[in-house]
Design a protein around this motif. Structure first.
Motif, PDB file in Angstrom:
ATOM      1  N   ALA A   1      24.557  -5.412 -47.760  1.00 49.77           N
ATOM      2  CA  ALA A   1      25.879  -6.114 -47.733  1.00 49.77           C
ATOM      3  C   ALA A   1      25.718  -7.533 -48.413  1.00 49.77           C
TER       4      ALA A   1
ATOM      5  N   ASP B   1      25.155  -7.830 -51.868  1.00 52.20           N
ATOM      6  CA  ASP B   1      26.479  -7.433 -52.705  1.00 52.20           C
ATOM      7  C   ASP B   1      27.528  -8.838 -52.455  1.00 52.20           C
ATOM      8  N   ARG B   2      27.658  -9.483 -51.578  1.00 48.64           N
ATOM      9  CA  ARG B   2      28.242 -10.493 -51.101  1.00 48.64           C
ATOM     10  C   ARG B   2      27.719 -11.912 -52.428  1.00 48.64           C
TER      11      ARG B   2
END
Length: 113
Positions: free
Chosen positions: A95, A98-99
């Motif tokens: 995550a 991805d950010r």
């Protein structure tokens, strides 16, 4: 927030030693007598017994004594808390990456304008 697994430290400690990992690899094939586990290590029996004690304390193996023969068996489900923790860590980092990727792509698009 990830769950706290009190046995996680015991599991990581038990798996930190290559001798203990090789013992677990051998036990994954089939239960074995302590003397059979000690033979390929080249270690003296008391040393192997200490390694087995660490594995048993972590819940990775069980031992049974029949007369003078002690047999060990692996407990594969004992690795579940470690697997769960690692999966949680993987999800957190994926995550985050991805950010970061989205942010970098946004900056690149703004720069191209």
């Amino acid at each position: 927030m990830t769950k706290h697994y009190p046995d996680l430290s015991l599991l990581f400690h038990a798996l930190a030693d290559p001798t203990r990992r090789s013992i677990l690899t051998r036990l994954a094939e089939a239960p074995a007598r302590v003397s059979d586990l000690a033979e390929p290590t080249g270690l003296r029996l008391p040393t192997v017994m200490r390694h087995l004690s660490v594995l048993e304390e972590a819940g990775l193996i069980t031992t049974a004594k029949d007369g003078r023969v002690r047999t060990c068996a692996i407990v594969p489900e004992a690795l579940d808390p470690m697997r769960t923790w690692l999966d949680e860590q993987r999800a957190i980092w994926e995550a985050r990456l991805d950010r970061l990727d989205a942010y970098v792509m946004k900056l690149m698009k703004e720069r191209d304008r």
